[in-house]
Scaffold this motif. Structure first.
Motif, PDB file in Angstrom:
ATOM      1  N   THR A   2       0.834  -1.189   0.000  1.00  0.00           N
ATOM      2  CA  THR A   2       0.000   0.000   0.000  1.00  0.00           C
ATOM      3  C   THR A   2       0.874   1.246   0.000  1.00  0.00           C
ATOM      4  O   THR A   2       1.794   1.373   0.803  1.00  0.00           O
ATOM      5  N   ARG A  20     -11.825   6.288   2.711  1.00  0.00           N
ATOM      6  CA  ARG A  20     -10.510   5.639   2.678  1.00  0.00           C
ATOM      7  C   ARG A  20     -10.635   4.287   1.978  1.00  0.00           C
ATOM      8  O   ARG A  20     -11.371   3.412   2.446  1.00  0.00           O
ATOM      9  N   VAL A  21      -9.937   4.130   0.868  1.00  0.00           N
ATOM     10  CA  VAL A  21      -9.971   2.900   0.073  1.00  0.00           C
ATOM     11  C   VAL A  21      -8.606   2.235   0.159  1.00  0.00           C
ATOM     12  O   VAL A  21      -7.584   2.885  -0.081  1.00  0.00           O
ATOM     13  N   ARG A  22      -8.605   0.940   0.510  1.00  0.00           N
ATOM     14  CA  ARG A  22      -7.341   0.229   0.666  1.00  0.00           C
ATOM     15  C   ARG A  22      -7.381  -1.131  -0.036  1.00  0.00           C
ATOM     16  O   ARG A  22      -8.251  -1.963   0.228  1.00  0.00           O
ATOM     17  N   ASP A  23      -6.420  -1.325  -0.945  1.00  0.00           N
ATOM     18  CA  ASP A  23      -6.202  -2.609  -1.622  1.00  0.00           C
ATOM     19  C   ASP A  23      -7.489  -3.171  -2.211  1.00  0.00           C
ATOM     20  O   ASP A  23      -7.774  -4.378  -2.106  1.00  0.00           O
ATOM     21  N   LEU A  24      -8.263  -2.322  -2.863  1.00  0.00           N
ATOM     22  CA  LEU A  24      -9.549  -2.727  -3.420  1.00  0.00           C
ATOM     23  C   LEU A  24      -9.337  -3.611  -4.649  1.00  0.00           C
ATOM     24  O   LEU A  24      -8.594  -3.256  -5.564  1.00  0.00           O
ATOM     25  N   GLY A  48      -5.973  -4.022  -6.407  1.00  0.00           N
ATOM     26  CA  GLY A  48      -5.169  -3.394  -5.366  1.00  0.00           C
ATOM     27  C   GLY A  48      -5.158  -1.884  -5.390  1.00  0.00           C
ATOM     28  O   GLY A  48      -4.101  -1.271  -5.182  1.00  0.00           O
ATOM     29  N   SER A  50      -5.726   1.811  -3.947  1.00  0.00           N
ATOM     30  CA  SER A  50      -5.771   2.491  -2.647  1.00  0.00           C
ATOM     31  C   SER A  50      -5.716   3.993  -2.848  1.00  0.00           C
ATOM     32  O   SER A  50      -4.892   4.493  -3.625  1.00  0.00           O
ATOM     33  N   ASP A  52      -7.259   8.000  -0.773  1.00  0.00           N
ATOM     34  CA  ASP A  52      -8.073   8.705   0.216  1.00  0.00           C
ATOM     35  C   ASP A  52      -8.799   9.854  -0.465  1.00  0.00           C
ATOM     36  O   ASP A  52      -8.277  10.463  -1.410  1.00  0.00           O
ATOM     37  N   GLY A  85     -10.304  -6.340  -0.195  1.00  0.00           N
ATOM     38  CA  GLY A  85      -9.971  -4.950   0.099  1.00  0.00           C
ATOM     39  C   GLY A  85     -11.021  -4.314   0.989  1.00  0.00           C
ATOM     40  O   GLY A  85     -11.992  -4.956   1.413  1.00  0.00           O
ATOM     41  N   SER A  86     -10.837  -3.028   1.278  1.00  0.00           N
ATOM     42  CA  SER A  86     -11.735  -2.340   2.213  1.00  0.00           C
ATOM     43  C   SER A  86     -12.017  -0.923   1.756  1.00  0.00           C
ATOM     44  O   SER A  86     -11.182  -0.274   1.128  1.00  0.00           O
TER      45      SER A  86
END
Length: 350
Positions: A2, A20-24, A48, A50, A52, A85-86
Motif C-alpha cells: 500500500t 478511505r480505500v485500501r487494496d480494493l 489493489g 488504494s 483517500d 480490500g476495504s
C-alpha cells in the motif's frame, strides 16, 4: 504494497479522509459457453487500488476506457461487491455491509451517472424525479415541494418546469436534473461518473462550473471519474491515474500536469491540446503503441510494459527483465508523489 498517500496539505482540505480505500480488488468471472457453464477465468477489473478522499476535495480518477475507473466508483459505493480490500466512510467499513445496512448511508453517498437520460425515469415528472430519494428514505413532508423547487433553482433550472418530463429537456439540463436528485438528501460524498462526457463542449463548461459552485456552497467531496484530462485539469485538486485495473500515479493536479512521472501519465498529458499554435507545434509528444491488453490475461510485472515507449527503446536488458518479472509498487520514488514505475522520471510537458 500500500502506497504512502498524499496528506490533506496537498489539497488544502483539513481533517481525516472522509473516504478511505485500501487494496480494493474486483474480479468478474468468465464463464464457459454451453449447457453446463463453468468458470474458466476472471476479468481483472480492479487490482489493489488504494486512495483517500478528503473533505471538500475533488479527486480525479482518469484513464482509458476499460481501465477500471467506473468499476472502482461502483464498488466503493457497494453497488458492486468487492472481491477483497476495504472501503471506509468516516471510519465505518462499507465493504461488509448488506443492502439493508447500506441504505441509511446512501443518504450521504450519492452518484451522478454518465448518461443523464438513461438514469432518469421517463414516466414521471422532473419534480417527482428529484423528490424520489426523499420519498424512499421517508423524508418527504409538507415542506418538501418547496425543497424540490429550491433544488431545481440551485442547479440552474426553472422551478416552474418541475411538471415537465425528462425528454423535454436538453442533455445539459437533464444532467442538472440528475445532480439535483443526487443532492436531494444532502450527501457528503458524490461520485461523478463521466458527468460531462455525453455533453457538447459548450454545455460542459456550464455543468463543470455548477459542480464547483455546489462544492464550495455545500461542502461536498467529489470523486470525479473521467477520461478527459483537459476537463480534470480545471476541476480536480488531486488526480489518480489508472491503467488496466491499477493506479499508476497519484499527485496534486498542478504537479501532475506540470511534471508527470509515469510514462503512461506523460502520454496522456502530452495529448492535451494547447491553445497556442506555436507551443503546440514545438511541444514534446509522447505516444504509446498498440491496444490495451486483455484484463482477463494481463501482462506479468508492469502491466504498461507492452505499450511503454521507455521499455521499448530506453532500458537495458536487465531493466526490462525487472519490468517483466516485478510488479512496481505505488510509492514515492523521489518526485514527491506515488508512482508505480521502476524507472519513473518527472518530465516537464506543459
Amino acid at each position: 504494497m500500500t502506497a504512502p498517500l498524499p496528506s490533506p496539505a496537498d489539497h488544502g482540505g483539513p481533517g481525516d479522509p472522509v473516504l478511505r480505500v485500501r487494496d480494493l480488488v474486483k474480479h468478474f468471472p468468465v464463464m464457459s459457453r454451453g449447457v453446463i457453464r463453468r468458470r474458466v477465468g476472471d476479468v481483472h477489473a480492479v487490482c489493489g487500488v488504494s486512495f483517500d478522499l478528503y473533505p471538500n476535495e475533488t479527486l480525479g480518477l482518469v484513464g482509458e476506457s476499460g481501465s477500471g475507473k467506473t468499476t472502482v466508483s461502483r464498488t466503493l459505493l457497494n453497488l458492486e461487491t468487492a472481491t477483497s480490500g476495504s472501503v471506509h466512510y468516516q471510519g465505518r467499513l462499507l465493504t461488509d455491509l448488506t443492502r439493508r445496512q447500506m441504505r441509511p448511508l446512501r443518504r450521504e453517498l450519492q452518484i451522478v451517472f454518465q448518461d443523464p437520460y438513461a438514469s432518469l425515469d421517463p414516466r414521471i415528472s422532473v419534480h417527482e424525479i428529484v423528490a424520489e430519494p426523499l420519498r424512499i428514505h421517508g423524508r418527504y413532508g409538507p415542506g418538501s415541494p418547496d425543497e424540490v423547487r429550491e433544488l431545481l433553482r440551485l442547479v440552474g433550472l426553472n422551478p416552474e418546469h418541475g411538471n415537465r418530463f425528462a425528454h423535454e429537456f436538453s442533455g445539459g439540463q437533464r444532467q442538472r436534473i440528475g445532480i439535483a436528485r443526487a443532492l436531494a438528501l444532502r450527501p457528503k460524498v458524490v461520485v461523478l461518473d463521466e458527468p460531462v462526457s455525453a455533453l457538447d463542449v459548450s454545455i460542459q463548461a456550464g455543468v463543470l462550473n455548477l459542480l464547483m459552485d455546489l462544492q464550495s456552497e455545500l461542502g461536498l467531496s467529489f470523486l470525479f471519474v473521467a477520461h478527459d484530462l483537459s476537463v480534470m485539469r480545471h476541476v480536480a485538486h488531486r488526480v489518480a491515474v489508472m491503467y488496466l485495473g491499477r493506479l499508476v500515479e497519484i499527485a496534486p493536479a498542478r504537479q501532475l500536469f506540470a511534471r508527470p512521472a509515469h510514462p503512461y501519465t506523460q502520454a496522456l498529458v502530452s495529448a492535451i491540446p494547447l491553445p497556442d499554435p506555436r507551443k503546440e507545434r514545438a511541444r514534446k509528444r509522447i505516444t504509446v503503441q498498440g491496444d490495451v491488453p486483455s484484463p482477463v490475461h494481463p501482462p506479468s510485472g508492469c502491466r504498461f510494459r507492452t505499450r511503454c515507449p521507455k521499455f521499448a527503446g530506453q532500458l537495458t536488458d536487465s531493466e526490462r527483465t525487472a519490468c517483466v518479472e516485478r510488479v512496481p509498487d505505488l510509492v514515492d520514488r523521489g518526485g514527491g508523489n506515488p508512482v508505480a514505475c521502476h524507472y519513473a522520471e518527472s518530465v516537464q510537458l506543459l
